[in-house]
Design a protein around this motif. Structure first.
Motif, mmCIF file in Angstrom:
data_model
loop_
_atom_site.group_PDB
_atom_site.id
_atom_site.type_symbol
_atom_site.label_atom_id
_atom_site.label_comp_id
_atom_site.label_asym_id
_atom_site.label_seq_id
_atom_site.Cartn_x
_atom_site.Cartn_y
_atom_site.Cartn_z
ATOM 1 N N GLY A 31 13.774 -8.283 7.615
ATOM 2 C CA GLY A 31 13.630 -6.879 7.235
ATOM 3 C C GLY A 31 12.438 -6.223 7.894
ATOM 4 O O GLY A 31 11.332 -6.772 7.916
ATOM 5 N N THR A 32 12.696 -5.038 8.440
ATOM 6 C CA THR A 32 11.640 -4.280 9.125
ATOM 7 C C THR A 32 11.640 -2.832 8.657
ATOM 8 O O THR A 32 11.569 -1.897 9.460
ATOM 9 N N GLY A 33 11.733 -2.642 7.338
ATOM 10 C CA GLY A 33 11.520 -1.325 6.738
ATOM 11 C C GLY A 33 10.031 -1.170 6.441
ATOM 12 O O GLY A 33 9.189 -1.924 6.964
ATOM 13 N N ALA B 247 12.249 -9.062 2.949
ATOM 14 C CA ALA B 247 11.732 -7.687 2.864
ATOM 15 C C ALA B 247 12.946 -6.780 3.049
ATOM 16 O O ALA B 247 12.966 -5.901 3.911
ATOM 17 N N THR B 248 13.962 -7.032 2.246
ATOM 18 C CA THR B 248 15.288 -6.461 2.481
ATOM 19 C C THR B 248 15.600 -5.273 1.583
ATOM 20 O O THR B 248 16.752 -4.856 1.480
ATOM 21 N N GLY B 249 14.576 -4.757 0.936
ATOM 22 C CA GLY B 249 14.734 -3.476 0.257
ATOM 23 C C GLY B 249 15.452 -3.548 -1.081
ATOM 24 O O GLY B 249 15.459 -4.585 -1.755
ATOM 25 N N ALA C 133 16.107 -5.049 -6.717
ATOM 26 C CA ALA C 133 15.940 -5.786 -5.457
ATOM 27 C C ALA C 133 17.290 -6.044 -4.790
ATOM 28 O O ALA C 133 18.277 -6.364 -5.456
ATOM 29 N N ASN C 134 17.300 -5.898 -3.463
ATOM 30 C CA ASN C 134 18.509 -6.187 -2.689
ATOM 31 C C ASN C 134 18.290 -7.516 -1.960
ATOM 32 O O ASN C 134 17.574 -7.581 -0.963
ATOM 33 N N ILE C 135 18.874 -8.562 -2.515
ATOM 34 C CA ILE C 135 18.748 -9.879 -1.864
ATOM 35 C C ILE C 135 20.094 -10.168 -1.205
ATOM 36 O O ILE C 135 21.102 -10.326 -1.888
ATOM 37 N N ARG D 277 0.863 -1.176 0.000
ATOM 38 C CA ARG D 277 0.000 0.000 0.000
ATOM 39 C C ARG D 277 0.903 1.232 0.000
ATOM 40 O O ARG D 277 2.022 1.178 0.490
ATOM 41 N N CYS D 278 0.432 2.311 -0.543
ATOM 42 C CA CYS D 278 1.241 3.520 -0.588
ATOM 43 C C CYS D 278 1.109 4.312 0.715
ATOM 44 O O CYS D 278 0.070 4.256 1.373
ATOM 45 N N ASP D 279 2.170 5.055 1.063
ATOM 46 C CA ASP D 279 2.084 5.872 2.288
ATOM 47 C C ASP D 279 1.778 7.340 1.990
ATOM 48 O O ASP D 279 1.769 8.169 2.887
HETATM 49 O O1 N01 Z 1 13.413 -1.641 2.398
HETATM 50 P P1 N01 Z 1 14.319 -0.985 3.537
HETATM 51 P P2 N01 Z 1 11.823 -1.611 2.221
HETATM 52 N N1 N01 Z 1 20.073 -9.096 7.318
HETATM 53 O O2 N01 Z 1 15.694 -0.903 2.934
HETATM 54 C C1 N01 Z 1 16.838 -5.277 6.502
HETATM 55 C C2 N01 Z 1 9.488 2.487 -0.070
HETATM 56 N N2 N01 Z 1 8.282 1.770 0.351
HETATM 57 O O3 N01 Z 1 11.491 -2.447 1.052
HETATM 58 O O4 N01 Z 1 17.988 -1.311 8.403
HETATM 59 C C3 N01 Z 1 19.089 -8.609 8.080
HETATM 60 O O5 N01 Z 1 13.733 0.201 4.096
HETATM 61 C C4 N01 Z 1 17.182 -3.839 6.785
HETATM 62 O O6 N01 Z 1 17.920 -3.733 7.963
HETATM 63 P P3 N01 Z 1 18.912 -2.475 8.180
HETATM 64 C C5 N01 Z 1 9.917 3.421 1.053
HETATM 65 O O7 N01 Z 1 10.540 4.550 0.508
HETATM 66 C C6 N01 Z 1 7.180 2.497 0.564
HETATM 67 O O8 N01 Z 1 11.147 -1.908 3.507
HETATM 68 O O9 N01 Z 1 19.702 -2.338 6.892
HETATM 69 N N3 N01 Z 1 18.309 -7.590 7.736
HETATM 70 C C7 N01 Z 1 15.790 -3.253 6.861
HETATM 71 O O10 N01 Z 1 15.175 -3.521 8.085
HETATM 72 C C8 N01 Z 1 10.898 2.552 1.782
HETATM 73 O O11 N01 Z 1 11.777 3.225 2.623
HETATM 74 C C9 N01 Z 1 6.054 1.864 0.996
HETATM 75 O O12 N01 Z 1 19.726 -2.851 9.332
HETATM 76 C C10 N01 Z 1 18.541 -7.028 6.543
HETATM 77 C C11 N01 Z 1 15.051 -4.021 5.771
HETATM 78 O O13 N01 Z 1 15.776 -5.212 5.555
HETATM 79 C C12 N01 Z 1 11.565 1.858 0.626
HETATM 80 O O14 N01 Z 1 10.522 1.563 -0.264
HETATM 81 C C13 N01 Z 1 6.035 0.509 1.219
HETATM 82 C C14 N01 Z 1 19.552 -7.487 5.685
HETATM 83 C C15 N01 Z 1 14.992 -3.278 4.469
HETATM 84 O O15 N01 Z 1 14.302 -2.087 4.651
HETATM 85 C C16 N01 Z 1 12.284 0.584 0.966
HETATM 86 O O16 N01 Z 1 11.527 -0.125 1.925
HETATM 87 C C17 N01 Z 1 7.178 -0.195 1.008
HETATM 88 C C18 N01 Z 1 20.352 -8.570 6.126
HETATM 89 N N4 N01 Z 1 21.347 -9.031 5.391
HETATM 90 C C19 N01 Z 1 8.299 0.442 0.572
HETATM 91 N N5 N01 Z 1 19.535 -6.721 4.559
HETATM 92 C C20 N01 Z 1 4.874 2.656 1.238
HETATM 93 O O17 N01 Z 1 4.476 3.475 0.437
HETATM 94 C C21 N01 Z 1 18.548 -5.821 4.734
HETATM 95 N N6 N01 Z 1 17.946 -6.008 5.926
HETATM 96 C C22 N01 Z 1 4.191 2.460 2.510
#
Ligand code: N01
Length: 559
Positions: free
Chosen positions: A196-198, A390-392, A159-161, A67-69
Motif C-alpha cells: 500500500g502506497t496511500g 497499509a491497505t486503507g 480496516a480493509n485487509i 501524523r495529520c496532514d
Molecule cells: O489507504 P488508501 P490509507 N494489493 O486506501 C493499496 C487518511 N489518512 O490508509 O490504490 C495491493 O489511500 C492501494 O492500492 P490501490 C487519508 O484521507 C490521512 O493510505 O487501491 N495493494 C493503496 O495504495 C487517506 O486517503 C493521513 O491500487 C493494495 C493502499 O493500499 C486515507 O486515510 C494519514 C491492495 C491504500 O491506500 C486512507 O489512507 C493516513 C491489494 N490487495 C491516512 N489493497 C494524514 O493525515 C489495497 N492496496 C496524513
C-alpha cells in the motif's frame, strides 16, 4: 454478585438502559456531540466506544510516522475560545500521540468521560416505529434504548485487509496500520514487506526503513506526494495563531476544503510556463496540502491539472536515483489530487536507501502469501518476517454497514444502500428516523479538514434536536424526494470536477471488491454545503418530515 451460567437469571437478556440519545464513537465527532447534547440541551446521553480510550482514528492509527496532514493550528476544535487559548501544538503537523493527548485533554476538560462507556462495540441497532425508539445491542450483550441515535464512527475506521490467499499460513507477523499494537512493533533486523502506497504507507515507509534490515514496498497504484516540511512551530507562530483564532476560523469556514488557506484565484493557464514553474517550485518548497491551492482550476480542468501532475512526476525523477524505480513511482494513472494527496517526510528519498526496494504489483501482482513471505506472479518469493498492510479502509459506508442497522419496517441499511449510499445532506437516511450520521456519505467530510466538517455537523444536529423539542416534534426523517434530489446534486458536484477520474480511489469505493462504485463525499465544497444546510434549517427543515409521537406527520411545517 456474579451469577452462575446455569442460574435462570443469568440467561435473561440484560435490562435495557434508556437515554434520550446514544452516540457511537469517541473521536472528534462523538466527544463534541456528547458535550452539545448533554451540556447545551440537557439531554441524557450515553456514548458507546469500542476502544478502551477516546480518540477514534487517533486511538487506532498508531503506525510509525502517523501524523495529520492538516496543519495543527487548524486541526482542532474551534467552538471554545478558552480551549483554543490554552492548548499549544508543538509541530506544523501534529503527530498521533499529540492529537491523542489533545483529545484526552478535551475529554477531561469538559468532564465527558463519565458518560462514555468504553470497551463497548455496537453490533446491532434497530428502530421500533411503535415506540419511536432505537434499540442498540453491544458485543457483550448489553442493550440500550434511545430516541436519537447518532453515529460518530468516522469515515476511515473499518480496516480493509485484502483477502490474499495464504495469509493464515504466514509464519511471521502481520499488522494493519489502522489496528496497530499499542506497544509498537520492533522492526530492528527484520525483513519487512509493506503493501500500500496511500497516505499511510507513504508516511510509514521512511520510518520503518530506518530500523528494518530490509523494506520491500509493494505498490499497486503509484501516487503523488508533496513534502510536508514538518518542523517545530516557532513561538511567534503560536502567538499569531492564538491572537488570530477568529480570523483563522473564518477562513476555514469560507474555503472549499476547510483549511486555513485560500485557494488562489488565478488559472494555471493565466501565467507563462516559467511563471507556473516558479509558482509550483515555491509551493513545493513551502510543502503541504497548500500545493493544491496554487491555481483555482487544478481540480476542474484536466489541462491545468496536467501541469501540476507533470511537475510532481519530474520531482520524483529528480529525487529517486535509480531510473527504473523512479519510473515505477512516477507511473501515476490519475490526475493530481483526484485521490487524497499524501504529504510526506522523505518518502521518495527512502528509495535511495540500500535496504529499500520497490515492487510493482500492478505489473506483477501479488499471487499469495506463503509461510515465508509474499509470492508474486513471476514466481519470486519475497522472504519476509513482517507484513504491514497499509491497505486503507472500507471508507465512509463500511463503519456504518458493519453496525448492522435496521430502520423502519425492518429495512436494513445494507439493503437501502445496495447500489451505494443515499442520504440527505449526508446527515440522515430515508427510512431511518432519528438516526443522524456525522460526516456521513454525501457530506464534504473527507474532502474537508475533518474538525471543520465535524463541528458543522454536530452543531447542525444539536440545533435540529433543539428545534424538535421546542416545537413538540419527536421524529425526523428525510423524504425520499429530498434524498433523490440530494443524491443527484452530489453526483453533479462530483462530475463537475476531475475527482471521479481516479478509478482506483476509495472515494469511489473501488478499493473494496464488490463495493458499489459511487462517488461518496460531497465535492461542492464546505462553504457551499454549510450554506445549504443553514438554508434548509431556516426553511423549517425543508425536505425532512417532522412529527410528534402522537399526531399526524408534518412535512417541514414549522419555521
Ligand atoms: O489507504 P488508501 P490509507 N494489493 O486506501 C493499496 C487518511 N489518512 O490508509 O490504490 C495491493 O489511500 C492501494 O492500492 P490501490 C487519508 O484521507 C490521512 O493510505 O487501491 N495493494 C493503496 O495504495 C487517506 O486517503 C493521513 O491500487 C493494495 C493502499 O493500499 C486515507 O486515510 C494519514 C491492495 C491504500 O491506500 C486512507 O489512507 C493516513 C491489494 N490487495 C491516512 N489493497 C494524514 O493525515 C489495497 N492496496 C496524513
Amino acid at each position: 454478585m456474579r451469577l452462575d451460567k446455569s442460574h435462570p437469571m443469568a440467561a435473561r437478556p440484560a435490562e435495557a438502559r434508556s437515554f434520550d440519545a446514544l452516540i457511537v464513537g469517541a473521536g472528534f465527532s462523538g466527544l463534541y456531540q456528547l458535550l452539545c447534547l448533554r451540556d447545551r440541551l440537557g439531554l441524557s446521553v450515553r456514548l458507546l466506544e469500542a476502544a478502551d480510550g477516546v480518540g477514534g482514528t487517533w486511538y487506532w492509527n498508531r503506525y510509525p510516522g502517523a501524523r495529520c496532514d492538516s496543519e495543527s493550528h487548524s486541526y482542532a476544535y474551534y467552538f471554545s475560545e478558552e480551549l483554543l487559548q490554552e492548548w499549544t501544538w508543538s509541530e506544523r503537523y501534529p503527530e498521533q500521540p499529540e492529537i491523542l493527548r489533545y483529545l484526552n485533554h478535551v475529554t477531561d476538560r469538559f468532564d465527558l468521560r463519565r458518560d462514555i462507556r468504553f470497551g463497548t462495540r455496537v453490533t446491532a441497532a434497530h428502530y421500533d416505529a411503535v415506540t419511536n425508539r432505537w434499540h442498540v445491542t453491544t458485543e457483550a450483550g448489553e442493550r440500550y434504548v434511545a430516541k436519537f441515535l447518532i453515529t460518530a464512527v468516522g469515515c476511515l475506521s473499518a480496516a480493509n485487509i485484502p483477502d490474499i490467499a495464504g495469509l493464515d499460513s504466514f509464519a511471521g507477523t502481520w499488522y494493519h496500520t489502522g489496528q496497530w499494537p499499542h506497544e509498537g512493533v520492533d522492526f530492528t533486523g527484520k525483513r519487512v514487506g509493506m503493501i500500500g502506497t496511500g497516505s499511510t504507507g507513504i508516511q510509514a515507509a521512511p520510518v520503518i526503513a530506518q530500523s528494518a534490515a530490509q523494506l520491500t514496498v509493494f505498490q499497486r497504484t503509484a501516487n503523488y506526494s508533496i513534502p510536508a516540511r514538518n518542523g517545530p512551530l516557532s513561538d511567534d507562530f503560536k502567538r499569531w495563531a492564538r491572537a488570530n483564532a477568529a480570523e483563522i476560523r473564518s477562513v476555514m469556514h469560507s474555503t472549499p476544503n476547510g483549511h486555513p488557506f485560500v485557494i488562489c484565484d488565478r488559472s494555471a493557464h493565466d501565467v507563462t510556463d516559467e511563471e507556473r514553474q516558479a509558482i509550483y517550485e515555491a509551493a513545493w518548497e513551502k510543502g503541504g496540502l497548500q500545493f493544491r491551492a496554487a491555481f483555482r482550476d487544478l481540480l476542474t480542468d484536466k489541462a491545468a491539472n496536467d501541469t501540476a501532475a507533470e511537475f510532481l512526476r519530474q520531482k520524483i525523477r529528480e529525487v529517486v536515483k535509480d531510473p527504473a524505480t523512479a519510473a515505477t513511482l512516477a507511473n501515476i494513472d490519475h490526475p493530481f489530487a483526484t485521490k487524497r494527496p499524501p504529504i510526506d517526510t522523505g518518502y521518495f528519498e527512502t528509495f535511495n536507501r540500500d535496504n529499500v526496494s520497490l515492487m510493482d504489483v500492478l505489473a506483477n501482482p501479488i499471487e499469495c502469501i506463503t509461510p515465508d513471505g509474499i509470492r508474486t506472479r513471476d514466481g519470486t518469493e519475497h522472504k519476509l518476517d513482517i507484513v504491514v498492510f497499509a491497505t486503507g479502509f472500507d471508507a465512509m459506508t463500511g463503519p456504518l454497514l458493519r453496525m448492522n442497522i435496521h430502520g423502519r419496517d425492518g429495512l436494513s441499511l445494507r439493503e437501502a444502500w445496495r447500489a451505494g449510499p443515499r442520504t440527505y445532506l449526508g446527515l440522515q437516511i430515508a427510512g431511518f428516523p432519528n438516526l443522524f450520521t456525522i460526516t456521513g456519505p454525501g457530506s464534504p467530510s473527507v474532502l474537508c479538514n475533518m474538525p471543520v466538517a465535524i463541528e458543522q455537523h454536530v452543531e447542525w444536529i444539536t440545533a435540529c434536536i433543539a428545534h424538535m423539542r421546542r416545537h413538540g416534534f419527536d421524529r425526523i426523517e428525510p423524504t425520499e424526494q429530498a434524498v433523490d434530489g440530494w443524491v443527484e446534486h452530489v453526483n453533479e458536484m462530483a462530475n463537475a470536477t476531475l475527482l471521479p477520474q481516479a478509478k482506483h480511489s476509495w472515494y469511489l469505493g473501488a478499493n473494496v471488491p464488490g463495493k458499489p462504485r459511487v462517488f461518496m463525499p460531497y465535492a461542492g465544497g464546505m462553504a457551499r454545503y454549510r450554506t445549504a444546510c443553514a438554508r434548509i434549517a431556516e426553511n423549517g427543515y425543508e425536505g425532512f418530515a417532522l412529527s410528534a409521537e402522537t399526531g399526524a406527520l408534518q412535512r417541514s411545517a414549522v419555521s
